[in-house]
Design a protein around this motif. Sequence first.
Motif, PDB file in Angstrom:
ATOM      1  N   PRO A 182       1.000  -1.126  -0.096  1.00 22.39           N
ATOM      2  CA  PRO A 182      -0.071   0.017  -0.035  1.00 22.39           C
ATOM      3  C   PRO A 182       0.877   1.202   0.198  1.00 22.39           C
ATOM      4  O   PRO A 182       0.208   2.314  -0.399  1.00 22.39           O
ATOM      5  N   GLY A 183       1.948   1.324   0.461  1.00 22.29           N
ATOM      6  CA  GLY A 183       2.929   2.290   0.621  1.00 22.29           C
ATOM      7  C   GLY A 183       3.386   2.828  -0.817  1.00 22.29           C
ATOM      8  O   GLY A 183       3.893   3.828  -0.989  1.00 22.29           O
ATOM      9  N   ALA A 184       3.166   2.127  -1.746  1.00 20.33           N
ATOM     10  CA  ALA A 184       3.761   2.370  -3.299  1.00 20.33           C
ATOM     11  C   ALA A 184       2.765   3.321  -3.801  1.00 20.33           C
ATOM     12  O   ALA A 184       3.535   4.118  -4.494  1.00 20.33           O
ATOM     13  N   THR A 185       1.757   3.510  -3.478  1.00 16.31           N
ATOM     14  CA  THR A 185       0.876   4.797  -3.966  1.00 16.31           C
ATOM     15  C   THR A 185       1.576   6.048  -3.662  1.00 16.31           C
ATOM     16  O   THR A 185       1.827   7.015  -4.202  1.00 16.31           O
ATOM     17  N   ASP A 186       1.901   6.287  -2.294  1.00 17.39           N
ATOM     18  CA  ASP A 186       2.375   7.462  -1.764  1.00 17.39           C
ATOM     19  C   ASP A 186       3.750   7.782  -2.324  1.00 17.39           C
ATOM     20  O   ASP A 186       4.115   8.618  -2.650  1.00 17.39           O
ATOM     21  N   ALA A 187       4.484   6.537  -2.553  1.00 16.44           N
ATOM     22  CA  ALA A 187       5.909   6.655  -3.002  1.00 16.44           C
ATOM     23  C   ALA A 187       5.935   7.094  -4.597  1.00 16.44           C
ATOM     24  O   ALA A 187       6.643   7.750  -4.762  1.00 16.44           O
ATOM     25  N   LEU A 188       5.018   6.657  -5.406  1.00 21.25           N
ATOM     26  CA  LEU A 188       4.928   7.133  -6.878  1.00 21.25           C
ATOM     27  C   LEU A 188       4.389   8.392  -6.858  1.00 21.25           C
ATOM     28  O   LEU A 188       4.855   9.309  -7.474  1.00 21.25           O
ATOM     29  N   VAL A 189       3.258   8.573  -6.271  1.00 20.58           N
ATOM     30  CA  VAL A 189       2.657  10.037  -6.377  1.00 20.58           C
ATOM     31  C   VAL A 189       3.345  11.239  -5.580  1.00 20.58           C
ATOM     32  O   VAL A 189       3.501  12.240  -6.135  1.00 20.58           O
ATOM     33  N   GLY A 190       4.073  10.680  -4.571  1.00 15.50           N
ATOM     34  CA  GLY A 190       4.980  11.809  -4.003  1.00 15.50           C
ATOM     35  C   GLY A 190       6.056  12.062  -4.639  1.00 15.50           C
ATOM     36  O   GLY A 190       6.389  13.282  -4.703  1.00 15.50           O
ATOM     37  N   ALA A 191       6.581  11.158  -5.259  1.00 13.53           N
ATOM     38  CA  ALA A 191       7.834  11.401  -6.196  1.00 13.53           C
ATOM     39  C   ALA A 191       7.537  12.157  -7.262  1.00 13.53           C
ATOM     40  O   ALA A 191       8.155  13.228  -7.457  1.00 13.53           O
ATOM     41  N   ALA A 192       6.134  12.113  -7.795  1.00  8.30           N
ATOM     42  CA  ALA A 192       5.687  13.041  -9.000  1.00  8.30           C
ATOM     43  C   ALA A 192       5.400  14.479  -8.493  1.00  8.30           C
ATOM     44  O   ALA A 192       6.029  15.452  -9.057  1.00  8.30           O
ATOM     45  N   HIS A 193       4.900  14.437  -7.254  1.00  7.69           N
ATOM     46  CA  HIS A 193       4.585  16.028  -6.552  1.00  7.69           C
ATOM     47  C   HIS A 193       5.940  16.605  -6.411  1.00  7.69           C
ATOM     48  O   HIS A 193       6.139  17.730  -6.615  1.00  7.69           O
ATOM     49  N   ASP A 194       6.966  15.777  -5.787  1.00 12.68           N
ATOM     50  CA  ASP A 194       8.175  16.408  -5.360  1.00 12.68           C
ATOM     51  C   ASP A 194       9.162  17.036  -6.580  1.00 12.68           C
ATOM     52  O   ASP A 194       9.618  18.018  -6.408  1.00 12.68           O
ATOM     53  N   ARG A 195       9.041  16.229  -7.801  1.00 11.85           N
ATOM     54  CA  ARG A 195       9.762  16.517  -8.675  1.00 11.85           C
ATOM     55  C   ARG A 195       9.187  17.338  -9.830  1.00 11.85           C
ATOM     56  O   ARG A 195       9.891  18.267 -10.272  1.00 11.85           O
ATOM     57  N   PHE A 196       8.001  17.037 -10.172  1.00  9.76           N
ATOM     58  CA  PHE A 196       7.172  17.702 -11.299  1.00  9.76           C
ATOM     59  C   PHE A 196       5.994  18.367 -10.733  1.00  9.76           C
ATOM     60  O   PHE A 196       5.601  19.314 -11.709  1.00  9.76           O
TER      61      PHE A 196
END
Length: 257
Positions: A64-78
């Motif tokens: 379940p933590g994969a969602t936060d990891a992917l979406v969080g990386a998107a927000h942080d970077r782009f």
Amino acid sequence: MDTGLKGRTAVVPGASSGLGLAVARSLAAEGANVVLGGRRGELVREEAAKLPSAVGVEVDLTDPGATDALVGAAHDRFGPVDVLVLNGGGPPPGVAVDFTPEQLADAVALLVQPHQRLVRAVLPGMRERGFGRIVAIGSSGVQAPLERLVASNAARAALAGYLKTLAGEVAADGVTVNMVLPGRIATDRTTSIDKAAAERTGTTPEEARAQSEAGIPVGRYGNPEEFAAVVTFLASAAASYVTGEQIRCDGGLVRAH
């Protein structure tokens, strides 16, 4: 054609190889910022480094933590996610007469729940901004169930039903939801299916592939780039009037309308 993807942010899980990687490359070629997710962290980071504007994230979608990891990386970077591609590995082969409730639960945990979590994470922002593209990589088994792949047939059909329902609920908000159904595309998974068929029939993988190709009207397997082009179109601004659809990319394999 102007796809309108330049500067958009896309999340593509299962992108270390195969169809997911081909889609990530295609979106990047149109100017999108891309977050590539995959269990093979080193590989997915290497692939991301080859693209103009991308980042690779090591994730297991069943976590379940994969969602936060992917979406969080998107927000942080782009920034916010504009395009979500739903993609991941498939369950092992099996026949319906031996299919257990536990195996069904495992298939849903692999092919439905992770994708629903991703959708729920990005959908509110898409609706608020009036633009969003959700494109699922499915299987021809959604429309014509494949022999000895009961887990995939059942779980992918469940995902298709969820996405079709969702499409009607968010269309007025500028969010489209579609599914692309590959037939026999030349990927590692297709190779493994051919090997399994060869073992069952006492032939070689090459003979199994030739027999499979003989049933495809175009006479060959597709390549990942051909499939990725369809996904990229559905992710584009040009596809704003296409939603709730299951689009086959299978060389004419499935004969149904």
